[in-house]
Design a protein around this motif. Sequence first.
Motif, mmCIF file in Angstrom:
data_model
loop_
_atom_site.group_PDB
_atom_site.id
_atom_site.type_symbol
_atom_site.label_atom_id
_atom_site.label_comp_id
_atom_site.label_asym_id
_atom_site.label_seq_id
_atom_site.Cartn_x
_atom_site.Cartn_y
_atom_site.Cartn_z
ATOM 1 N N UNK A 32 0.830 -1.208 0.000
ATOM 2 C CA UNK A 32 0.000 0.000 0.000
ATOM 3 C C UNK A 32 0.862 1.255 0.000
ATOM 4 N N UNK A 33 1.895 1.282 0.810
ATOM 5 C CA UNK A 33 2.763 2.452 0.866
ATOM 6 C C UNK A 33 3.526 2.652 -0.443
ATOM 7 N N UNK A 34 3.919 1.538 -1.068
ATOM 8 C CA UNK A 34 4.638 1.638 -2.336
ATOM 9 C C UNK A 34 3.740 2.237 -3.422
ATOM 10 N N UNK A 35 2.459 1.841 -3.443
ATOM 11 C CA UNK A 35 1.512 2.452 -4.387
ATOM 12 C C UNK A 35 1.414 3.945 -4.140
ATOM 13 N N UNK A 36 1.310 4.348 -2.877
ATOM 14 C CA UNK A 36 1.208 5.767 -2.515
ATOM 15 C C UNK A 36 2.421 6.548 -3.032
ATOM 16 N N UNK A 37 3.610 6.000 -2.801
ATOM 17 C CA UNK A 37 4.820 6.710 -3.188
ATOM 18 C C UNK A 37 4.951 6.815 -4.708
ATOM 19 N N UNK A 38 4.738 5.703 -5.402
ATOM 20 C CA UNK A 38 4.909 5.714 -6.853
ATOM 21 C C UNK A 38 3.816 6.537 -7.531
ATOM 22 N N UNK A 39 2.597 6.416 -7.046
ATOM 23 C CA UNK A 39 1.500 7.191 -7.619
ATOM 24 C C UNK A 39 1.696 8.683 -7.396
ATOM 25 N N UNK A 40 2.149 9.045 -6.216
ATOM 26 C CA UNK A 40 2.417 10.459 -5.926
ATOM 27 C C UNK A 40 3.552 10.980 -6.796
ATOM 28 N N UNK A 41 4.564 10.167 -7.019
ATOM 29 C CA UNK A 41 5.688 10.582 -7.867
ATOM 30 C C UNK A 41 5.239 10.807 -9.310
ATOM 31 N N UNK A 42 4.386 9.921 -9.828
ATOM 32 C CA UNK A 42 3.990 10.003 -11.229
ATOM 33 C C UNK A 42 2.891 11.039 -11.483
ATOM 34 N N UNK A 43 1.890 11.061 -10.598
ATOM 35 C CA UNK A 43 0.733 11.917 -10.826
ATOM 36 C C UNK A 43 0.706 13.169 -9.946
ATOM 37 N N UNK A 44 1.540 13.183 -8.907
ATOM 38 C CA UNK A 44 1.485 14.295 -7.973
ATOM 39 C C UNK A 44 0.309 14.221 -7.026
ATOM 40 N N UNK A 45 -0.301 13.033 -6.895
ATOM 41 C CA UNK A 45 -1.452 12.845 -6.009
ATOM 42 C C UNK A 45 -1.594 11.370 -5.704
#
Length: 527
Positions: A32-45
């Motif tokens: 779950x945390x990895x999704x948060x980090x990668x998604x935030x990096x790619x989309x900014x959210x």
Amino acid sequence: MAARARGPNRMRFWLTALATGLAAGYAAVGFRMAIFELQTFLYGADDVTLATTLASAPWYLVLAIPVLGGLVVGVLLHRFTHDGKVHSVTTVIEGAALHDGRVDRRAGLASALASLITLSTGGSTGREGPVVHLGAVISSWVADRIRADGMTARDLMGCAAAAAVAASFNAPIAGALFALEVVLRHFALHAIAPITVAAVAGAVVSRLHIGNVTEFHLPVSQLAFYVELPAFMLLGLLSGLVATILVRSVLLAEAVADTVTASLRIPRWVRPGISGFLLGLLALGFPHIIGVGYETTRSALLGEFGFWAAVVLVATKVIAVALTFGGRMGGGIFSPSLMIGALTGLAFGHVATALMPGVSGTEALYALAGTGAVAAGVLGAPLSTTMIVFELTGDWHTGVAVMLAVSLSSALASRLVTRSFFLTQLARQGKPIARGVQDYVACTIGLAALIRPLQPGDAPRAAALMAEGRVLEEGARLDAAMPLFRDGAVPVLAVLRGAEPVGLLHEADALRAFSAALVKAGREEHS
């Protein structure tokens, strides 16, 4: 010796179950945390604000990220899986039923990474399937290390699945029920206690690192009056139809994509990239379909969409989920079914409250019931789905309405598909797990121990059986032999190694092994 044997090893089993639950819990939280980090990096959210952010994002960003993510997924699966497919809950159920509680670890790790990339780059699926499968990879490794027998390995797999769900959603009760109802498909006493302990361990891990919070924060709702219950019955039937449409749409998309890629000779590693492109195009008009969809689910539960908006989002989300699965991207189906259910319930609620303004509750109450009802129809798991809705929302005041809608949805959907999305997938692969242990236990019995070696006087008989076509390959399993015994008058088959006969299989030996396997399965499910 199996870890479950009587004596001091029983304590070792309990410690192993607890350790497995903790490991699966940490894997789920890390995922779950990895999704948060990668998604935030790619989309900014992250997923909680993704739809709002994408509404104002550059079009090329919305289009490009899912394509790139799909191509990475395609290369990964092509390299590390034999079939180019993501393994998920369906594989776990198959492992529990047919493979002594084990799944392929190499393909499992590749599938987890593929699902992480899919969910972070716009795939329209959920995270519960990947974490359950990741937990099964952990339990399979543990089972091999301790040389566990089938029953012990299955219980450890249940522990891992329960802990993964509990940690992913902060829902320990639902996690334990999911493992018993969906993965093991029985409620034997020997499994309930260790699975419950593992689920609690997973929830503790989640609360230590994420916090003791519900996934969705809702105002406390009240059922207006019992006269409103017939409306929830109708919602349950509607939800069962929607669940069926979702399941069949995914299966249709997979079949169409298989045909198109085969006829056009598209490399299998390109297929997820094409799916990503189509998802990006759809997201240009409907950014709500990107990712897990918790922002949209929360908005629906709060009644923030009108009737037509909810209907359109249901249709586009079904299309997006079908595109994601059809493209062999990663992720699970539970979170999408929650979103689709919330929107279905909200749309129904708008109609119900307009027709019965004097006795009906709020639209949000129907959205809550729809959330569980559609998910239950998809998963074929009314108990765990009902409980997870309560644990995700913290709303225990609407239990009668939710249970009524869930039960009717499950009853209807189970007749229109093969009990659930997962069991329907297995049935299409020729694995009849949905029909019960009596139909699939023969698939678990190899012929090696049943074959009688050829004696000097058996050669003419083997030749006659070969001429009649009453033969089996040496590596076959008992499920291949049983139809031949039923269709012929001679209770014996020739067993071949290549083109040469190596032994005979007698019907009496086959039936004896089949009966013993049924007795063993019955003891496991009722002990």
